[in-house]
Design a protein around this motif. Structure first.
Motif, PDB file in Angstrom:
ATOM      1  N   GLU A  42      -7.388  -0.775   4.405  1.00  0.00           N
ATOM      2  CA  GLU A  42      -5.912  -0.086   4.403  1.00  0.00           C
ATOM      3  C   GLU A  42      -5.893   1.291   4.593  1.00  0.00           C
ATOM      4  N   THR A  50      -2.203  -3.012  -3.476  1.00  0.00           N
ATOM      5  CA  THR A  50      -2.307  -4.232  -4.362  1.00  0.00           C
ATOM      6  C   THR A  50      -3.015  -5.516  -3.506  1.00  0.00           C
ATOM      7  N   THR A  99       0.819  -1.304   0.135  1.00  0.00           N
ATOM      8  CA  THR A  99      -0.211   0.031  -0.048  1.00  0.00           C
ATOM      9  C   THR A  99       0.884   1.172   0.104  1.00  0.00           C
ATOM     10  N   GLY A 123     -11.380  -3.570  -4.872  1.00  0.00           N
ATOM     11  CA  GLY A 123     -11.408  -2.665  -4.039  1.00  0.00           C
ATOM     12  C   GLY A 123     -12.106  -2.674  -2.877  1.00  0.00           C
ATOM     13  N   TYR A 137     -12.847   3.244  -3.521  1.00  0.00           N
ATOM     14  CA  TYR A 137     -11.786   2.335  -3.889  1.00  0.00           C
ATOM     15  C   TYR A 137     -12.091   1.849  -5.372  1.00  0.00           C
ATOM     16  N   SER A 149      -6.693   0.006  -6.535  1.00  0.00           N
ATOM     17  CA  SER A 149      -6.349  -1.127  -6.093  1.00  0.00           C
ATOM     18  C   SER A 149      -6.108  -1.963  -7.552  1.00  0.00           C
ATOM     19  N   GLY A 183     -10.196  -1.812   0.779  1.00  0.00           N
ATOM     20  CA  GLY A 183      -9.524  -0.506   0.824  1.00  0.00           C
ATOM     21  C   GLY A 183     -10.121   0.126   2.136  1.00  0.00           C
TER      22      GLY A 183
END
Length: 452
Positions: A399, A365, A29, A393, A278, A307, A396
Protein backbone atom coordinates in the motif's frame (compact mmCIF):
# COMPACT_ATOMS: atom_id res chain seq x y z
CA UNK A 1 -34.46 10.34 2.56
CA UNK A 2 -32.43 8.95 5.44
CA UNK A 3 -29.72 11.25 6.73
CA UNK A 4 -26.43 10.04 8.23
CA UNK A 5 -25.04 12.68 10.58
CA UNK A 6 -26.92 15.38 8.69
CA UNK A 7 -26.05 14.27 5.14
CA UNK A 8 -27.43 11.83 2.61
CA UNK A 9 -25.18 8.96 1.60
CA UNK A 10 -24.72 10.64 -1.79
CA UNK A 11 -23.54 13.83 -0.11
CA UNK A 12 -21.05 11.83 1.96
CA UNK A 13 -19.73 10.27 -1.26
CA UNK A 14 -19.22 13.76 -2.72
CA UNK A 15 -17.36 15.19 0.29
CA UNK A 16 -15.56 11.98 1.31
CA UNK A 17 -15.22 9.78 -1.83
CA UNK A 18 -13.59 6.83 -0.06
CA UNK A 19 -16.77 6.26 1.96
CA UNK A 20 -18.27 4.70 -1.18
CA UNK A 21 -15.51 2.07 -1.17
CA UNK A 22 -16.05 1.43 2.54
CA UNK A 23 -19.84 1.11 2.17
CA UNK A 24 -19.47 -1.23 -0.82
CA UNK A 25 -16.94 -3.33 1.13
CA UNK A 26 -14.16 -2.64 -1.34
CA UNK A 27 -10.57 -2.51 -0.14
CA UNK A 28 -9.55 1.11 0.36
CA UNK A 29 -6.49 3.09 1.42
CA UNK A 30 -6.26 6.62 2.82
CA UNK A 31 -2.99 8.34 3.62
CA UNK A 32 -3.71 11.08 6.11
CA UNK A 33 -2.91 14.56 4.71
CA UNK A 34 -3.29 16.04 8.20
CA UNK A 35 -0.34 14.19 9.76
CA UNK A 36 1.92 16.57 11.72
CA UNK A 37 5.52 16.58 12.86
CA UNK A 38 5.90 14.43 15.96
CA UNK A 39 6.96 17.24 18.29
CA UNK A 40 3.73 19.12 17.44
CA UNK A 41 1.35 16.15 17.55
CA UNK A 42 2.70 14.14 20.51
CA UNK A 43 1.45 16.62 23.15
CA UNK A 44 -2.11 16.14 21.78
CA UNK A 45 -2.12 12.61 23.23
CA UNK A 46 -2.19 13.92 26.80
CA UNK A 47 0.42 11.39 27.91
CA UNK A 48 4.20 11.68 28.04
CA UNK A 49 7.40 9.69 27.69
CA UNK A 50 7.55 9.64 31.51
CA UNK A 51 4.20 7.85 31.54
CA UNK A 52 5.64 5.13 29.27
CA UNK A 53 8.72 4.83 31.48
CA UNK A 54 6.48 4.47 34.53
CA UNK A 55 4.58 1.64 32.81
CA UNK A 56 7.83 -0.09 31.83
CA UNK A 57 9.09 0.14 35.42
CA UNK A 58 5.85 -1.38 36.73
CA UNK A 59 6.14 -4.34 34.34
CA UNK A 60 9.73 -4.80 35.52
CA UNK A 61 8.60 -4.89 39.17
CA UNK A 62 6.08 -7.58 38.33
CA UNK A 63 8.48 -9.70 36.24
CA UNK A 64 9.64 -11.93 39.17
CA UNK A 65 5.98 -12.64 40.00
CA UNK A 66 5.13 -13.47 36.39
CA UNK A 67 8.12 -15.80 36.14
CA UNK A 68 6.97 -17.48 39.36
CA UNK A 69 3.35 -18.15 38.33
CA UNK A 70 3.68 -18.56 34.55
CA UNK A 71 6.49 -21.05 33.78
CA UNK A 72 6.39 -20.14 30.07
CA UNK A 73 7.77 -16.68 30.97
CA UNK A 74 10.82 -17.90 32.90
CA UNK A 75 13.20 -18.02 29.94
CA UNK A 76 12.71 -14.23 29.68
CA UNK A 77 12.69 -13.70 33.46
CA UNK A 78 9.04 -12.70 33.45
CA UNK A 79 9.37 -10.05 30.74
CA UNK A 80 6.49 -10.47 28.28
CA UNK A 81 8.04 -9.92 24.88
CA UNK A 82 7.77 -11.38 21.38
CA UNK A 83 10.25 -12.16 18.59
CA UNK A 84 11.02 -9.84 15.70
CA UNK A 85 11.83 -11.88 12.59
CA UNK A 86 12.86 -11.07 9.04
CA UNK A 87 10.83 -12.95 6.41
CA UNK A 88 12.69 -12.62 3.08
CA UNK A 89 11.18 -15.80 1.60
CA UNK A 90 7.70 -14.71 2.56
CA UNK A 91 8.39 -11.28 1.06
CA UNK A 92 9.32 -12.95 -2.26
CA UNK A 93 6.11 -15.00 -2.15
CA UNK A 94 4.09 -11.87 -1.41
CA UNK A 95 5.72 -10.12 -4.37
CA UNK A 96 4.44 -12.93 -6.60
CA UNK A 97 1.04 -12.90 -4.92
CA UNK A 98 0.65 -9.15 -5.48
CA UNK A 99 2.43 -9.11 -8.88
CA UNK A 100 4.75 -6.49 -7.46
CA UNK A 101 8.39 -5.88 -6.60
CA UNK A 102 8.75 -4.56 -3.08
CA UNK A 103 11.85 -2.74 -1.89
CA UNK A 104 13.11 -2.44 1.67
CA UNK A 105 12.95 -5.36 4.09
CA UNK A 106 9.82 -6.93 5.59
CA UNK A 107 9.81 -8.11 9.19
CA UNK A 108 7.11 -9.56 11.40
CA UNK A 109 6.64 -8.63 15.07
CA UNK A 110 5.24 -11.88 16.43
CA UNK A 111 2.91 -10.80 19.21
CA UNK A 112 1.10 -13.99 18.22
CA UNK A 113 3.76 -15.71 20.34
CA UNK A 114 3.45 -13.55 23.45
CA UNK A 115 3.18 -15.78 26.53
CA UNK A 116 0.12 -16.15 28.79
CA UNK A 117 -2.55 -15.18 26.25
CA UNK A 118 -0.94 -15.46 22.81
CA UNK A 119 -1.77 -12.03 21.41
CA UNK A 120 -0.93 -8.32 21.54
CA UNK A 121 -3.54 -8.06 24.32
CA UNK A 122 -1.00 -9.68 26.66
CA UNK A 123 0.62 -6.24 26.69
CA UNK A 124 -2.18 -3.82 27.59
CA UNK A 125 -4.61 -6.23 29.24
CA UNK A 126 -2.14 -7.85 31.58
CA UNK A 127 -0.53 -4.49 32.35
CA UNK A 128 -3.82 -2.89 33.42
CA UNK A 129 -4.71 -5.81 35.72
CA UNK A 130 -1.25 -5.70 37.32
CA UNK A 131 -1.50 -1.93 37.80
CA UNK A 132 -4.88 -2.30 39.50
CA UNK A 133 -3.58 -5.10 41.75
CA UNK A 134 -0.53 -3.05 42.73
CA UNK A 135 -2.64 -0.01 43.61
CA UNK A 136 -5.04 -2.07 45.76
CA UNK A 137 -2.22 -3.84 47.60
CA UNK A 138 -0.27 -0.64 48.26
CA UNK A 139 -3.40 1.22 49.45
CA UNK A 140 -4.08 -1.65 51.88
CA UNK A 141 -0.52 -1.46 53.26
CA UNK A 142 0.27 -4.97 52.03
CA UNK A 143 2.86 -4.07 49.39
CA UNK A 144 5.73 -1.61 48.91
CA UNK A 145 7.38 -0.73 45.60
CA UNK A 146 10.67 -2.09 46.97
CA UNK A 147 9.23 -5.56 47.77
CA UNK A 148 9.96 -8.73 45.85
CA UNK A 149 6.67 -9.08 44.00
CA UNK A 150 6.84 -12.87 44.13
CA UNK A 151 5.07 -12.51 47.46
CA UNK A 152 1.90 -11.73 45.45
CA UNK A 153 1.70 -15.45 44.66
CA UNK A 154 1.18 -16.29 48.35
CA UNK A 155 -2.29 -17.39 49.60
CA UNK A 156 -2.64 -14.22 51.68
CA UNK A 157 -2.69 -12.08 48.53
CA UNK A 158 -5.04 -14.40 46.65
CA UNK A 159 -7.45 -14.12 49.58
CA UNK A 160 -7.08 -10.34 49.56
CA UNK A 161 -7.74 -9.97 45.83
CA UNK A 162 -10.68 -12.39 45.99
CA UNK A 163 -12.71 -9.60 47.66
CA UNK A 164 -12.58 -7.71 44.36
CA UNK A 165 -13.69 -8.41 40.82
CA UNK A 166 -12.51 -7.36 37.36
CA UNK A 167 -14.76 -7.09 34.30
CA UNK A 168 -14.17 -6.39 30.60
CA UNK A 169 -16.05 -6.42 27.30
CA UNK A 170 -14.21 -8.20 24.50
CA UNK A 171 -14.31 -9.88 21.10
CA UNK A 172 -11.92 -12.49 22.51
CA UNK A 173 -8.23 -11.73 22.88
CA UNK A 174 -8.48 -8.88 25.38
CA UNK A 175 -10.84 -11.02 27.42
CA UNK A 176 -8.28 -13.84 27.44
CA UNK A 177 -5.50 -11.63 28.77
CA UNK A 178 -7.66 -9.87 31.39
CA UNK A 179 -9.41 -13.06 32.48
CA UNK A 180 -6.33 -15.26 32.81
CA UNK A 181 -4.31 -12.59 34.65
CA UNK A 182 -7.15 -11.60 36.97
CA UNK A 183 -7.95 -15.19 37.89
CA UNK A 184 -4.27 -15.94 38.55
CA UNK A 185 -4.04 -13.07 41.03
CA UNK A 186 -7.23 -14.18 42.78
CA UNK A 187 -9.75 -11.66 41.45
CA UNK A 188 -13.27 -12.74 40.53
CA UNK A 189 -13.15 -12.15 36.77
CA UNK A 190 -15.97 -11.76 34.27
CA UNK A 191 -15.62 -11.28 30.52
CA UNK A 192 -18.54 -9.97 28.47
CA UNK A 193 -18.10 -11.54 25.03
CA UNK A 194 -19.64 -10.39 21.76
CA UNK A 195 -21.31 -12.80 19.34
CA UNK A 196 -18.23 -13.03 17.10
CA UNK A 197 -15.93 -14.34 19.86
CA UNK A 198 -14.51 -17.81 19.11
CA UNK A 199 -15.85 -20.68 21.19
CA UNK A 200 -12.37 -21.90 22.10
CA UNK A 201 -11.61 -18.52 23.70
CA UNK A 202 -14.74 -18.78 25.84
CA UNK A 203 -13.84 -22.36 26.79
CA UNK A 204 -10.29 -21.38 27.75
CA UNK A 205 -11.52 -18.58 30.00
CA UNK A 206 -14.00 -20.85 31.74
CA UNK A 207 -11.23 -23.40 32.29
CA UNK A 208 -9.38 -20.67 34.23
CA UNK A 209 -12.41 -20.07 36.43
CA UNK A 210 -13.52 -16.91 34.60
CA UNK A 211 -17.22 -16.09 34.24
CA UNK A 212 -18.06 -15.61 30.55
CA UNK A 213 -21.21 -13.62 29.71
CA UNK A 214 -22.28 -14.08 26.09
CA UNK A 215 -24.23 -11.63 23.90
CA UNK A 216 -25.97 -12.07 20.56
CA UNK A 217 -24.86 -8.60 19.50
CA UNK A 218 -21.48 -7.05 18.72
CA UNK A 219 -18.53 -5.71 20.69
CA UNK A 220 -20.04 -2.31 21.53
CA UNK A 221 -22.96 -3.85 23.42
CA UNK A 222 -20.70 -6.30 25.26
CA UNK A 223 -18.64 -3.34 26.47
CA UNK A 224 -21.70 -1.28 27.38
CA UNK A 225 -23.32 -4.13 29.35
CA UNK A 226 -20.06 -4.96 31.14
CA UNK A 227 -19.53 -1.31 32.05
CA UNK A 228 -23.09 -0.95 33.35
CA UNK A 229 -22.88 -4.09 35.49
CA UNK A 230 -19.61 -2.99 37.09
CA UNK A 231 -20.96 0.51 37.85
CA UNK A 232 -23.36 -1.08 40.31
CA UNK A 233 -20.60 -2.91 42.19
CA UNK A 234 -18.08 -0.75 44.12
CA UNK A 235 -15.73 -3.74 44.42
CA UNK A 236 -15.65 -4.27 40.63
CA UNK A 237 -13.01 -2.72 38.35
CA UNK A 238 -14.01 -2.35 34.69
CA UNK A 239 -11.29 -2.43 32.04
CA UNK A 240 -12.54 0.01 29.42
CA UNK A 241 -10.96 -0.88 26.09
CA UNK A 242 -12.56 2.15 24.45
CA UNK A 243 -11.05 4.77 26.76
CA UNK A 244 -8.39 3.25 29.03
CA UNK A 245 -5.10 5.11 29.29
CA UNK A 246 -3.61 2.27 31.34
CA UNK A 247 -4.21 -0.22 28.53
CA UNK A 248 -2.79 2.31 26.09
CA UNK A 249 0.43 2.70 28.11
CA UNK A 250 0.85 -1.06 28.49
CA UNK A 251 0.92 -1.30 24.71
CA UNK A 252 3.23 1.71 24.40
CA UNK A 253 6.02 -0.10 26.30
CA UNK A 254 6.34 -2.38 23.24
CA UNK A 255 8.10 0.42 21.36
CA UNK A 256 11.02 0.57 23.81
CA UNK A 257 11.42 -3.18 23.56
CA UNK A 258 11.28 -3.02 19.76
CA UNK A 259 13.98 -0.33 19.72
CA UNK A 260 16.26 -2.70 21.63
CA UNK A 261 15.53 -5.57 19.26
CA UNK A 262 16.27 -3.44 16.19
CA UNK A 263 19.52 -2.25 17.73
CA UNK A 264 20.54 -5.83 18.57
CA UNK A 265 19.86 -6.80 14.95
CA UNK A 266 21.84 -3.78 13.64
CA UNK A 267 18.74 -2.40 11.92
CA UNK A 268 19.05 1.38 11.59
CA UNK A 269 16.11 3.73 12.05
CA UNK A 270 16.81 7.32 11.06
CA UNK A 271 15.80 9.79 8.34
CA UNK A 272 17.71 7.80 5.71
CA UNK A 273 16.41 4.46 7.00
CA UNK A 274 12.69 5.04 7.64
CA UNK A 275 10.59 2.57 9.61
CA UNK A 276 7.04 1.67 8.52
CA UNK A 277 4.84 -0.23 10.97
CA UNK A 278 1.49 -1.79 10.04
CA UNK A 279 -0.92 -2.37 12.92
CA UNK A 280 -4.23 -4.30 12.76
CA UNK A 281 -6.92 -2.16 14.39
CA UNK A 282 -10.14 -3.01 16.22
CA UNK A 283 -11.34 -0.39 18.69
CA UNK A 284 -7.85 1.18 18.50
CA UNK A 285 -6.32 0.83 21.98
CA UNK A 286 -3.63 -1.73 21.09
CA UNK A 287 -2.39 -0.24 17.82
CA UNK A 288 -2.85 3.28 19.18
CA UNK A 289 -0.71 2.57 22.23
CA UNK A 290 2.02 0.88 20.19
CA UNK A 291 2.00 3.76 17.69
CA UNK A 292 2.23 6.32 20.51
CA UNK A 293 5.26 4.50 21.90
CA UNK A 294 6.84 4.28 18.45
CA UNK A 295 6.39 7.99 17.77
CA UNK A 296 7.80 8.81 21.22
CA UNK A 297 10.78 6.55 20.48
CA UNK A 298 11.54 7.25 16.80
CA UNK A 299 9.77 10.56 16.08
CA UNK A 300 9.40 11.48 12.42
CA UNK A 301 11.49 8.47 11.32
CA UNK A 302 8.62 6.03 11.98
CA UNK A 303 5.40 5.89 9.98
CA UNK A 304 2.45 4.05 11.54
CA UNK A 305 -0.43 2.74 9.44
CA UNK A 306 -3.59 0.99 10.70
CA UNK A 307 -5.29 -1.88 8.88
CA UNK A 308 -8.90 -3.02 9.31
CA UNK A 309 -11.31 -5.54 7.74
CA UNK A 310 -13.52 -4.25 4.92
CA UNK A 311 -16.53 -5.22 7.06
CA UNK A 312 -15.37 -3.28 10.15
CA UNK A 313 -13.41 -0.13 9.17
CA UNK A 314 -14.40 1.84 12.29
CA UNK A 315 -11.17 3.80 12.90
CA UNK A 316 -10.69 4.60 9.20
CA UNK A 317 -14.29 5.89 9.08
CA UNK A 318 -14.03 7.80 12.37
CA UNK A 319 -10.81 9.66 11.54
CA UNK A 320 -11.58 10.15 7.82
CA UNK A 321 -14.95 11.80 8.58
CA UNK A 322 -13.70 13.58 11.72
CA UNK A 323 -16.64 12.07 13.62
CA UNK A 324 -14.48 9.64 15.64
CA UNK A 325 -16.62 7.74 18.18
CA UNK A 326 -19.72 9.77 17.22
CA UNK A 327 -20.17 7.40 14.28
CA UNK A 328 -20.14 3.65 13.70
CA UNK A 329 -19.86 1.41 10.67
CA UNK A 330 -23.51 0.47 11.22
CA UNK A 331 -24.51 4.12 10.65
CA UNK A 332 -23.34 3.58 7.07
CA UNK A 333 -24.97 0.11 6.83
CA UNK A 334 -21.62 -1.70 7.02
CA UNK A 335 -22.35 -5.02 8.75
CA UNK A 336 -19.33 -5.44 11.10
CA UNK A 337 -19.31 -9.19 10.33
CA UNK A 338 -15.74 -10.42 9.80
CA UNK A 339 -13.61 -13.52 10.26
CA UNK A 340 -11.08 -11.20 11.93
CA UNK A 341 -12.88 -11.51 15.28
CA UNK A 342 -10.35 -9.36 17.16
CA UNK A 343 -11.07 -6.49 14.77
CA UNK A 344 -14.88 -6.85 14.70
CA UNK A 345 -15.60 -3.43 16.19
CA UNK A 346 -18.26 -1.05 14.90
CA UNK A 347 -17.40 2.13 16.83
CA UNK A 348 -13.80 3.36 17.33
CA UNK A 349 -12.22 4.60 20.53
CA UNK A 350 -12.81 8.32 20.77
CA UNK A 351 -9.73 8.70 22.93
CA UNK A 352 -7.38 6.97 20.46
CA UNK A 353 -8.88 8.49 17.32
CA UNK A 354 -8.62 12.04 18.62
CA UNK A 355 -5.28 11.60 20.40
CA UNK A 356 -3.54 9.91 17.45
CA UNK A 357 -5.23 11.51 14.43
CA UNK A 358 -2.19 13.67 13.59
CA UNK A 359 0.39 10.95 14.31
CA UNK A 360 -0.86 8.18 12.01
CA UNK A 361 0.21 8.20 8.37
CA UNK A 362 -2.66 6.16 7.02
CA UNK A 363 -5.35 3.50 7.08
CA UNK A 364 -6.25 0.65 4.76
CA UNK A 365 -8.84 -2.12 4.66
CA UNK A 366 -8.47 -5.78 3.75
CA UNK A 367 -10.96 -8.40 2.63
CA UNK A 368 -11.44 -11.47 4.86
CA UNK A 369 -10.53 -13.85 2.01
CA UNK A 370 -7.23 -12.01 1.60
CA UNK A 371 -6.40 -12.47 5.30
CA UNK A 372 -6.88 -16.22 4.92
CA UNK A 373 -4.58 -16.27 1.89
CA UNK A 374 -1.89 -14.33 3.73
CA UNK A 375 -1.95 -16.62 6.78
CA UNK A 376 -1.84 -19.73 4.55
CA UNK A 377 1.11 -18.32 2.60
CA UNK A 378 2.89 -17.52 5.88
CA UNK A 379 2.36 -21.05 7.19
CA UNK A 380 3.67 -22.45 3.90
CA UNK A 381 6.75 -20.19 3.67
CA UNK A 382 7.79 -19.68 7.29
CA UNK A 383 5.90 -22.29 9.39
CA UNK A 384 4.44 -19.38 11.36
CA UNK A 385 0.79 -19.82 12.32
CA UNK A 386 -1.52 -16.87 12.94
CA UNK A 387 -5.24 -16.08 13.13
CA UNK A 388 -6.99 -14.06 10.38
CA UNK A 389 -6.99 -10.71 12.19
CA UNK A 390 -3.22 -10.97 12.73
CA UNK A 391 -2.64 -10.98 8.95
CA UNK A 392 -4.36 -7.65 8.39
CA UNK A 393 -1.21 -5.50 8.42
CA UNK A 394 0.93 -7.70 6.18
CA UNK A 395 0.11 -6.04 2.81
CA UNK A 396 0.93 -2.58 4.17
CA UNK A 397 4.31 -2.49 2.43
CA UNK A 398 2.53 -2.70 -0.93
CA UNK A 399 0.00 0.00 0.00
CA UNK A 400 2.87 2.37 0.82
CA UNK A 401 5.01 1.63 -2.21
CA UNK A 402 2.20 1.98 -4.76
CA UNK A 403 0.82 5.30 -3.46
CA UNK A 404 2.83 7.85 -5.45
CA UNK A 405 0.93 10.81 -4.00
CA UNK A 406 1.81 9.80 -0.44
CA UNK A 407 5.46 9.12 -1.31
CA UNK A 408 5.77 12.51 -3.01
CA UNK A 409 4.05 14.37 -0.17
CA UNK A 410 6.42 12.76 2.34
CA UNK A 411 9.38 13.43 -0.02
CA UNK A 412 10.82 9.91 0.23
CA UNK A 413 13.75 9.35 -2.12
CA UNK A 414 14.27 6.04 -3.89
CA UNK A 415 17.33 5.47 -1.72
CA UNK A 416 15.33 5.96 1.49
CA UNK A 417 12.70 3.48 0.30
CA UNK A 418 15.34 0.92 -0.60
CA UNK A 419 16.82 1.27 2.90
CA UNK A 420 13.45 1.21 4.67
CA UNK A 421 12.34 -1.35 7.25
CA UNK A 422 8.71 -2.53 7.17
CA UNK A 423 7.23 -4.29 10.20
CA UNK A 424 3.83 -5.96 10.11
CA UNK A 425 2.59 -6.35 13.69
CA UNK A 426 1.24 -9.90 13.85
CA UNK A 427 -1.22 -9.68 16.69
CA UNK A 428 -2.35 -13.20 17.61
CA UNK A 429 -2.72 -16.88 16.89
CA UNK A 430 -0.44 -19.16 18.89
CA UNK A 431 -3.25 -20.33 21.18
CA UNK A 432 -5.66 -21.21 18.36
CA UNK A 433 -6.46 -24.97 18.61
CA UNK A 434 -4.78 -27.06 15.91
CA UNK A 435 -8.08 -28.15 14.37
CA UNK A 436 -9.19 -24.54 13.92
CA UNK A 437 -5.77 -23.42 12.65
CA UNK A 438 -5.79 -26.23 10.08
CA UNK A 439 -9.20 -24.99 8.91
CA UNK A 440 -7.85 -21.45 8.53
CA UNK A 441 -4.91 -22.68 6.46
CA UNK A 442 -7.06 -24.98 4.31
CA UNK A 443 -9.43 -22.11 3.60
CA UNK A 444 -6.51 -19.84 2.68
CA UNK A 445 -4.94 -22.47 0.43
CA UNK A 446 -8.27 -22.87 -1.35
CA UNK A 447 -8.50 -19.12 -1.98
CA UNK A 448 -4.87 -19.08 -3.14
CA UNK A 449 -5.48 -21.87 -5.67
CA UNK A 450 -8.55 -20.04 -6.99
CA UNK A 451 -6.66 -16.77 -7.39
CA UNK A 452 -3.88 -18.22 -9.58
Amino acid sequence: MQLIHGKTLGQWYETHPLIEDLVKLREATWFNPFVKKTDLALPEVGLTVDDIKDAAARLKRFSPYLAEVFPETRHQLGILESPLVAVPEYQKSLDKHYHSHSIGSLWLKLDSQLPISGSIKARGGIYEVLKHAEELAIAAGKLKLTDDYRLLAEPEFKAFFSQYSVAVGSTGNLGLSIGIMSAQLGFKASVHMSADARQWKKDKLRAHGVTVVEYESDYSEAVAKGRKESENDPMCYFVDDENSKSLFLGYAVAAYRLAGQLQALSVKVDSEHPLFVYLPCGVGGGPGGVAFGLKAQFGDDVHCIFSEPTHAPCMFLGVYTGLHDKTSVQDFSIDNLTAADGLAVGRPSGFVGKAMQHLLDGYFTLDDDEMYQLLALLARCEKIYIEPSAAAGIPGIYEVLKDKQYLQRMAFSQKQLQQATHIAWVTGGSMVPDTEMNQYIAKGEKFLSESV
